[in-house]
Each structure stands twice: as C-alpha cells, then as structure tokens.
Scaffold this active site. Structure first.
Site: not given
Length: 445
Positions: A163, A382
């Site tokens: 993070h 994808d």
C-alpha cells in the site's frame, strides 16, 4: 464446506527486463505515500478454462500461461521500476531491481467447486502472502503474484501489492499495463511515477508510516450482492427527499452504503443493548479532483471524508444518503484544494492531527471505513485467455470495513464487509438488509 489441498510447485524472483538507470535508483514517495501503511493489499482474479484439457497434471497450457505471466511481469517492472525495488524508509524506495516474486501452485478441485459458494477462509490457498516460506524468500518484495491451477484447467491470479506505493487506481494502471504486455500489445498504458513531485515527503516523518490498528478480536468477512433491480428499489425509496434537498438523484454506491451502514449500527445496538454515535469514512480518488493529476498517476491519491450520525433518527435511510452527498460536496468545494499549493503539507498534517483529536474526544464512537471500486474496469483484466469470471480482495487486517465493487454484469454491486464475529452473525440475519441483498450467492447465479 469444501476441502482444498494446495501445493506450491515453484517460487522465483522476477527481475526487470532492463536495469533501472542510475539516475532513477532512488525514488522519493509523496507525502500521501509516506503516511500510508506498509501493508500488502491483494486482488485475486479467477479465469475459467479456455481449453478442452481436463487433467492439469499434464496440461501444458498452465505452464505456457505461467511463462507468459513471468515474462510480462519482467517487462512491466521496467516501466514500474519502483515496484522492483525495496523500501528504505517510509518515504524512500531503493530501485535496486531486486524484483517481484512469483509463485506457481495447484489445488485439487475444479474452479466451479470454489465459485459455487466462495469461502473467504479458503482464499488463503490463493494468496502469496499467506505462505510463510514465500514471504521469507521474497525478501521484502513489494509486488508478489501467485498463479494457481484448478483440476479443470481454470486458473487464479492473485497479486499482492504494498500500500506504500499504490491505491486501487494505481493497481488498475498496473493491471492494464501488465495484461497488455502479456497479450503482446506494443503500446501498453504506462504509469505516471510522480512521487515527491506532487507533494514532497516530510523529513520529520521519514521513519514513520501510519500504523494500522490490527483488530485483536476475531472478525469475519462476508459477501452480499445487490442486483440492479434491488438497487433501483433502494433509490426509489429515498429519491423524493434527496431531490427536495439536493436537486439531484442518489448514486448506486450511496444507497447501498447507507443501507449497509444503517444495518451495521442496528446490529451493534442489538449486541450492546444501546445506540451509540457512529462515523463513516469514505475514501475518495483525488485524481478526479486535482487537475494536474493524470488518471495513471501511481501512488496513494486517496483521502477519506467523514459522515457522522449522533442520534438514531440520523440513521433514517434518506437522512444518511443526504448527509453522504452533503459531506462529499463539502469536501469537493472546500477541502480538495488543501492538497495543492505551498501550504499543502501543513494542511494535510493539520487534518490528520484534527482527526486524531476528534476520535480521542469521541472514544465511544463506532467507526466504519468504506472504499468503492465501482466503475473501475477490473473485469476487463485479460491476460490473453479471456476476462475473469470473478475478482475479489480479502481483508485479513481490519474489522468494520465495507468494500464495494461492480458485479460482472456491471449493473449490480457486490459488498464485502468485515465485522466482529458476534455482530456478523446478527448482521447476516438483518431483515431490512436481506430484503435487498443476497448473502454470498453462487458466482454463476
């Protein structure tokens, strides 16, 4: 509950395809990165089989895909060069090309067994960070990936990202670049590595990241799905009062979040026997609000705004939705500009101090935190074998959180909540909630 056995096949470090030039070896993070916690967030994508092969033990496709993922990570790291480095302190990355870490694994079930009723406890089998040996060997890597095969030929890709250098918008930029490279596209989206150019870190904070109060009590995570028609019903319920006050319509996120917050507070009252004041923090993407910031800016460009409810009457659904929008408008109109100009660092530090004082003076207040990934095109990820059938993030650190994401059809909302176990048992039976939400339906539903 289904039983899963998982086996790690291989572990390896992946270095950037081209070395980071000497003048870029030290990367200074922004002030907002500096105060972000040094914890790993995760996201897992599940892909159904794209072949007719049904026995993974001799499925060459898994290892072909794995090789493509590894090669594309190597190329992507050259563009996101801080991710191949290691943190020196809360505001500095040593871009030393030590690389990312990649794990190949397999499980003994078909994908459909897991997706028929996803179980968050079983998600440990897909995350790189839950394996102690991986964490030891990864040697402080900021970017870890676990690639898992199912017996049907389906796969899961889990990435774990610190993070310190990325919020969900930065994660999306990384995913878009990495998946484009994996598919062989010649002009992938590239990151804007702004770092200290946006807001310089503060020397007096160099050794400090904000700590996360890791909940000691046991808490559970549950998934609730709101269909488009149920969201429309919720909107219709509050629209008239909302329009009267704000001359506009409530959003999908506002009505779903208001209902979840209301039901969480009702659950707390049921457990303790009395109502207590409550606060909701919502994370906002600053990229849309600060003109010089591009969408592809990598880092933490989020800030929370707060909504308060001191009395039970404040928790009427229409009241909550109106207060949410008013608080958002106030942030956009008066607070967003504190991130620009010479006074920005002091204004930000002042805001953090003010928030701390507020909660010291209001210890009885129950706080909930929400982040929304709605409208982020995560379902377009994808890598060359189609789009995911589901994506999910697992929260193992903090209770009282709400994460919202689009359903695969893009018109519903999937909510992931963490609550104290006792409260969760009551929450998932809340009649008002179950009128609009379905608890953990099949991914195929």
């Amino acid at each position: 509950m289904i039983e899963i056995k998982s086996e790690i096949v291989s572990r390896q470090t992946i270095k950037p395809s081209t070395p980071t030039p000497p003048h870029l070896k030290t990367f200074k993070l922004s002030l907002l990165d500096q105060i972000s916690p040094d914890i790993h967030g995760n996201m897992t994508f599940f892909y159904p089989s794209d072949s007719t092969t049904h026995s993974i033990s001799n499925d060459p496709y898994f290892f072909e895909k794995s090789k493509l993922l590894q090669d594309s990570i190597s190329k992507t790291l050259s563009l996101f060069y801080p991710l191949g480095g290691r943190l020196l302190d809360a505001a500095t990355v040593d871009c030393n090309d030590e690389g990312a870490f990649f794990v190949e694994a397999k499980v003994n079930i078909p994908l459909s067994h897991f997706l028929n009723q996803p179980d968050f406890i079983l998600m440990d089998h897909f995350l790189p960070t839950t394996d102690p040996t991986t964490m030891e060997l990864s040697n402080g890597a900021m970017f870890l990936v676990r690639f898992t095969s199912f017996t049907c030929g389906g796969v899961a890709i889990s990435l774990s990202l610190t993070h310190k250098v990325a919020d969900v918008s930065a994660l999306l930029t990384l995913l878009q670049c990495w998946s484009s490279v994996c598919r062989g596209l010649s002009d992938p989206i590239t990151p804007d590595l702004i770092g200290e150019k946006f807001l310089a870190p503060r020397d007096e904070l160099s050794a400090m990241s904000v700590s996360v109060n890791v909940a000691v009590e046991k808490f559970g995570q549950r998934r609730f799905v709101f269909s488009a028609s149920k969201i429309a019903e919720l909107k219709a319920k509050v629209d008239k009062e909302f329009q009267n006050v704000l001359q506009s319509h409530p959003s999908r996120v506002e009505v779903v979040l208001a209902l979840l917050w209301k039901c969480a507070v009702a659950t707390k009252k049921k457990k303790t026997g009395s109502f207590g004041p409550t606060a909701l923090f919502q994370a906002i993407n600053l990229r849309k609000r600060l003109s010089p910031l591009p969408e592809t800016a990598v880092g933490n460009f989020i800030w929370p705004f707060m909504v308060l409810a001191y009395e039970e009457k404040d928790l009427e659904l229409h009241e909550l939705v109106i207060q949410m929008r008013k608080s958002l408008n106030e942030f956009n109109n008066t607070k967003a500009n504190m991130f620009t100009g010479e006074g920005a660092p002091l204004a930000i530090m002042g805001a953090i101090k003010e928030r701390g004082e507020f909660f010291r003076n209001n210890k009885e207040m129950t706080v909930y935190k929400c982040s929304s990934w709605c409208k982020f095109p995560l379902y377009d990820t994808d890598f060359g074998w189609g789009k995911p059938i589901w994506h999910v993030s697992v929260n193992k650190l903090v209770s009282n959180t709400i994460a919202l994401a689009d359903t695969r059809s893009r018109d519903g909302i999937e909510a992931h909540l963490t609550l104290d176990e006792e409260e969760m048992a009551l929450f998932e039976q809340n009649e008002e909630l179950l009128k609009y939400a379905t608890l953990n339906p099949s991914i195929y539903a």
